[in-house]
Design a protein around this motif. Structure first.
Motif, PDB file in Angstrom:
ATOM      1  N   ILE A 160     -85.379  13.688 -71.863  1.00  0.00           N
ATOM      2  CA  ILE A 160     -86.727  14.180 -71.567  1.00  0.00           C
ATOM      3  C   ILE A 160     -86.794  14.668 -70.119  1.00  0.00           C
ATOM      4  CG2 ILE A 160     -89.171  13.576 -71.368  1.00  0.00           C
ATOM      5  CD1 ILE A 160     -88.813  11.505 -73.480  1.00  0.00           C
ATOM      6  N   VAL A 161     -87.439  15.834 -69.923  1.00  0.00           N
ATOM      7  CA  VAL A 161     -87.719  16.341 -68.584  1.00  0.00           C
ATOM      8  C   VAL A 161     -89.232  16.491 -68.442  1.00  0.00           C
ATOM      9  CG1 VAL A 161     -87.355  18.189 -66.909  1.00  0.00           C
ATOM     10  CG2 VAL A 161     -85.527  17.587 -68.503  1.00  0.00           C
ATOM     11  N   GLY A 162     -89.770  15.980 -67.346  1.00  0.00           N
ATOM     12  CA  GLY A 162     -91.186  16.129 -67.051  1.00  0.00           C
ATOM     13  C   GLY A 162     -91.415  17.226 -66.027  1.00  0.00           C
ATOM     14  N   TYR A 163     -92.612  17.242 -65.468  1.00  0.00           N
ATOM     15  CA  TYR A 163     -92.956  18.264 -64.473  1.00  0.00           C
ATOM     16  C   TYR A 163     -93.982  17.680 -63.518  1.00  0.00           C
ATOM     17  CZ  TYR A 163     -93.157  23.186 -62.964  1.00  0.00           C
ATOM     18  OH  TYR A 163     -93.035  24.359 -62.245  1.00  0.00           O
ATOM     19  N   ASP A 164     -93.803  17.906 -62.234  1.00  0.00           N
ATOM     20  CA  ASP A 164     -94.676  17.522 -61.117  1.00  0.00           C
ATOM     21  C   ASP A 164     -94.085  16.420 -60.254  1.00  0.00           C
ATOM     22  OD1 ASP A 164     -96.667  19.389 -61.650  1.00  0.00           O
ATOM     23  OD2 ASP A 164     -97.757  18.022 -62.971  1.00  0.00           O
ATOM     24  N   ASP A 165     -93.059  15.699 -60.766  1.00  0.00           N
ATOM     25  CA  ASP A 165     -92.463  14.597 -60.012  1.00  0.00           C
ATOM     26  C   ASP A 165     -93.558  13.713 -59.427  1.00  0.00           C
ATOM     27  OD1 ASP A 165     -90.347  13.091 -59.080  1.00  0.00           O
ATOM     28  OD2 ASP A 165     -90.292  14.117 -57.141  1.00  0.00           O
ATOM     29  N   SER A 166     -94.472  13.284 -60.289  1.00  0.00           N
ATOM     30  CA  SER A 166     -95.602  12.447 -59.894  1.00  0.00           C
ATOM     31  C   SER A 166     -95.147  11.002 -59.729  1.00  0.00           C
ATOM     32  CB  SER A 166     -96.689  12.517 -60.969  1.00  0.00           C
ATOM     33  OG  SER A 166     -96.218  11.881 -62.153  1.00  0.00           O
ATOM     34  N   PHE A 167     -96.082  10.131 -59.328  1.00  0.00           N
ATOM     35  CA  PHE A 167     -95.757   8.706 -59.212  1.00  0.00           C
ATOM     36  C   PHE A 167     -95.329   8.139 -60.563  1.00  0.00           C
ATOM     37  CE2 PHE A 167    -100.141   8.722 -60.581  1.00  0.00           C
ATOM     38  CZ  PHE A 167    -100.247   7.627 -61.426  1.00  0.00           C
ATOM     39  N   LEU A 168     -95.775   8.760 -61.662  1.00  0.00           N
ATOM     40  CA  LEU A 168     -95.402   8.286 -62.992  1.00  0.00           C
ATOM     41  C   LEU A 168     -93.897   8.355 -63.232  1.00  0.00           C
ATOM     42  CD1 LEU A 168     -98.192   9.999 -65.165  1.00  0.00           C
ATOM     43  CD2 LEU A 168     -98.040   7.584 -64.543  1.00  0.00           C
ATOM     44  N   ALA A 169     -93.242   9.353 -62.611  1.00  0.00           N
ATOM     45  CA  ALA A 169     -91.808   9.546 -62.834  1.00  0.00           C
ATOM     46  C   ALA A 169     -91.003   8.318 -62.444  1.00  0.00           C
ATOM     47  CB  ALA A 169     -91.317  10.775 -62.064  1.00  0.00           C
ATOM     48  N   GLU A 170     -91.494   7.576 -61.462  1.00  0.00           N
ATOM     49  CA  GLU A 170     -90.785   6.384 -60.991  1.00  0.00           C
ATOM     50  C   GLU A 170     -91.278   5.109 -61.657  1.00  0.00           C
ATOM     51  OE1 GLU A 170     -88.232   6.087 -59.151  1.00  0.00           O
ATOM     52  OE2 GLU A 170     -88.070   7.785 -57.771  1.00  0.00           O
ATOM     53  N   THR A 171     -92.414   5.176 -62.376  1.00  0.00           N
ATOM     54  CA  THR A 171     -92.971   3.961 -62.972  1.00  0.00           C
ATOM     55  C   THR A 171     -92.561   3.779 -64.431  1.00  0.00           C
ATOM     56  OG1 THR A 171     -95.025   5.098 -63.598  1.00  0.00           O
ATOM     57  CG2 THR A 171     -94.977   4.008 -61.447  1.00  0.00           C
ATOM     58  N   PHE A 172     -92.006   4.823 -65.072  1.00  0.00           N
ATOM     59  CA  PHE A 172     -91.507   4.669 -66.434  1.00  0.00           C
ATOM     60  C   PHE A 172     -90.393   3.625 -66.453  1.00  0.00           C
ATOM     61  CE2 PHE A 172     -92.445   9.421 -67.381  1.00  0.00           C
ATOM     62  CZ  PHE A 172     -93.777   9.123 -67.568  1.00  0.00           C
ATOM     63  N   GLU A 173     -90.227   2.974 -67.615  1.00  0.00           N
ATOM     64  CA  GLU A 173     -89.073   2.071 -67.747  1.00  0.00           C
ATOM     65  C   GLU A 173     -87.775   2.864 -67.657  1.00  0.00           C
ATOM     66  OE1 GLU A 173     -90.542   2.826 -72.029  1.00  0.00           O
ATOM     67  OE2 GLU A 173     -91.324   2.798 -69.991  1.00  0.00           O
ATOM     68  N   VAL A 174     -87.836   4.146 -68.053  1.00  0.00           N
ATOM     69  CA  VAL A 174     -86.729   5.080 -67.842  1.00  0.00           C
ATOM     70  C   VAL A 174     -87.180   6.045 -66.755  1.00  0.00           C
ATOM     71  CG1 VAL A 174     -85.288   6.869 -68.884  1.00  0.00           C
ATOM     72  CG2 VAL A 174     -86.026   4.912 -70.262  1.00  0.00           C
ATOM     73  N   LYS A 175     -86.501   6.069 -65.629  1.00  0.00           N
ATOM     74  CA  LYS A 175     -86.898   6.944 -64.519  1.00  0.00           C
ATOM     75  C   LYS A 175     -86.759   8.401 -64.960  1.00  0.00           C
ATOM     76  CE  LYS A 175     -87.362   3.228 -62.143  1.00  0.00           C
ATOM     77  NZ  LYS A 175     -88.692   2.604 -62.072  1.00  0.00           N
ATOM     78  N   LEU A 176     -87.816   9.168 -64.734  1.00  0.00           N
ATOM     79  CA  LEU A 176     -87.950  10.479 -65.358  1.00  0.00           C
ATOM     80  C   LEU A 176     -87.378  11.621 -64.520  1.00  0.00           C
ATOM     81  CD1 LEU A 176     -89.316  11.947 -67.816  1.00  0.00           C
ATOM     82  CD2 LEU A 176     -91.310  12.236 -66.333  1.00  0.00           C
ATOM     83  N   THR A 177     -86.508  12.415 -65.123  1.00  0.00           N
ATOM     84  CA  THR A 177     -86.110  13.684 -64.527  1.00  0.00           C
ATOM     85  C   THR A 177     -87.321  14.606 -64.554  1.00  0.00           C
ATOM     86  OG1 THR A 177     -83.795  13.468 -65.207  1.00  0.00           O
ATOM     87  CG2 THR A 177     -84.605  15.699 -64.785  1.00  0.00           C
ATOM     88  N   SER A 178     -87.635  15.244 -63.407  1.00  0.00           N
ATOM     89  CA  SER A 178     -88.887  15.996 -63.330  1.00  0.00           C
ATOM     90  C   SER A 178     -88.766  17.124 -62.311  1.00  0.00           C
ATOM     91  CB  SER A 178     -90.029  15.051 -62.929  1.00  0.00           C
ATOM     92  OG  SER A 178     -91.279  15.699 -62.945  1.00  0.00           O
ATOM     93  N   VAL A 179     -89.541  18.183 -62.531  1.00  0.00           N
ATOM     94  CA  VAL A 179     -89.611  19.303 -61.597  1.00  0.00           C
ATOM     95  C   VAL A 179     -90.590  18.937 -60.481  1.00  0.00           C
ATOM     96  CG1 VAL A 179     -90.176  21.748 -61.320  1.00  0.00           C
ATOM     97  CG2 VAL A 179     -89.104  20.949 -63.442  1.00  0.00           C
ATOM     98  N   ALA A 180     -90.145  19.054 -59.227  1.00  0.00           N
ATOM     99  CA  ALA A 180     -90.953  18.616 -58.094  1.00  0.00           C
ATOM    100  C   ALA A 180     -92.124  19.551 -57.840  1.00  0.00           C
ATOM    101  CB  ALA A 180     -90.089  18.514 -56.838  1.00  0.00           C
ATOM    102  N   HIS A 181     -93.249  18.958 -57.429  1.00  0.00           N
ATOM    103  CA  HIS A 181     -94.453  19.698 -57.031  1.00  0.00           C
ATOM    104  C   HIS A 181     -94.758  19.338 -55.580  1.00  0.00           C
ATOM    105  CE1 HIS A 181     -98.678  20.727 -56.559  1.00  0.00           C
ATOM    106  NE2 HIS A 181     -98.652  21.397 -57.692  1.00  0.00           N
TER     107      HIS A 181
END
Length: 375
Positions: A303-324
């Motif tokens: 899974i890839v997210g978008y915004d690199d929000s605080f949520l990206a680090e709070t998931f039980e799986v740390k989220l790959t995300s596009v930085a905002h």
């Protein structure tokens, strides 16, 4: 079903604390650990319930401080936080004000404006056009000196354009962040969302994934542009398109539509091995659906997210995300609106930030068995 019941129990109890006055606006609610012990539920259940209440406006988060009760506005009324000091006043209208990436953007705006002696009036539209109308009327009535706006439903025609023309007639400068209304072509500060969607998808393709689905909100230009980047990555890498590879949704039907489509995909034999999400908030919901199907991230699905929000680090799986560039965007918007108000820059240039991918452990190479099946 048990999971859903526990989730509803937590959510309903917290809203009852708020509506009964047990927890008042601005007061901190119990910590995540305390709620887990109090209700006897999993950390994920608490996180999902609190996250939904933040999104709905009942709560707001402060990084490093906790979660607090916010003022829940009546239906069809905008949230307005009046200016606190004297002097020139800048209006700030965002689609949301108390959750996700918006506190960081607002802190950036506020940090610069307060140093310059400006007061602020905040308002949020909940991405609702009628609420945007009320917000604009409020700003005009308050005789603001300048306005920073995040557009509402920017991919469709906006009937509130005449309020922006009134700003121009009054010589009140304004600029837009995250997107802009094409009919007005105002100064704007945005992220290159098309490229963001591209690099998110290309990352998965380079990991060997071929059966990739994209989930995009299409009543905002951000989602439309991210979708275009998703499709361009398929084309440029020669990946075969397949039916229903793109799931589009609007602000109002996100929860029902996305869940239904994902449940259909992951109840079938031909399951996607990767998902590109419109943002990190959506990725949280996707993780919940996958968990219900006993699908592991990233072992079974990346899974890839978008915004690199605080949520990206709070998931039980740390989220790959596009930085905002949240804070940076806020500061730059404030600098430019002050220059325009003070007559130092009557023709401000727009800014387009180039996004970068922050790789964490929600993405992994496709399993060789999956690759053989797909090829």
């Amino acid at each position: 079903m048990a999971q859903k019941t526990k989730y509803n129990m937590v959510k309903e109890q917290i809203t009852d604390w708020i509506t009964s006055g047990k927890v008042k606006p601005g007061e901190k609610i119990h910590s995540e650990n305390e709620l887990v012990k109090m209700f006897g539920v999993s950390r994920h259940t608490v996180r999902q319930a609190v996250g939904d209440l933040v999104h709905e406006g009942w709560l707001y988060r402060e990084q490093g401080a906790g979660t607090f009760c916010s003022f829940k506005q009546e239906e069809n009324e905008p949230t307005v936080v009046p200016a606190q000091t004297n002097g020139k006043n800048i209006g700030v209208i965002t689609t949301y004000i108390s959750d996700y990436i918006f506190p960081s953007i607002i802190r950036g705006i506020e940090s610069y404006l307060s140093n310059q002696g400006y007061s602020l009036t905040f308002a949020c539209t909940d991405n609702d056009i009628e609420k945007e109308k009320l917000c604009l009327q409020t700003m005009l009535n308050r005789n603001i000196d300048g306005l920073i706006v995040e557009p509402t439903k920017s991919s469709v025609y906006n009937p509130n354009i005449h309020y922006y023309l009134e700003l121009e007639q009054r010589n009140i400068p304004y600029l837009m962040i995250n997107q802009f209304y094409p009919q007005l072509a105002p100064p704007h500060i945005v992220v290159n969302d098309e490229h963001g969607g591209y690099i998110a998808t290309e990352h998965l393709i380079k990991l060997g994934h071929r059966k990739i689905i994209g989930l995009f909100k299409t009543d905002d230009l951000q989602g439309v542009n991210r979708m275009q980047g998703f499709i361009r990555a398929f084309r440029e890498h020669g990946i075969t398109f397949f039916p229903d590879m793109v799931i589009s949704y609007s602000t109002e039907d996100m929860n029902e539509k996305v869940r239904d489509q994902l449940n259909k995909f992951y109840s079938s034999d031909d399951k996607p091995t990767a998902i590109v999400c419109y943002n990190d908030q959506l990725a949280l919901m996707v993780l919940d659906v996958l968990r219900n199907h006993q699908i592991s991230v990233p072992d079974d699905v990346s899974i890839v997210g978008y915004d690199d929000s605080f949520l990206a680090e709070t998931f039980e799986v740390k989220l790959t995300s596009v930085a905002h560039p949240k804070m940076e965007m806020g500061i730059e918007a404030a600098k430019r609106i002050v220059s325009a108000v003070e007559g130092k820059d009557n023709n401000p240039q727009s800014i387009i930030y180039e996004p970068e991918l922050v790789v964490r452990n929600s993405t992994a190479p496709v399993k060789s068995t999956d690759l053989i099946i797909q090829e």
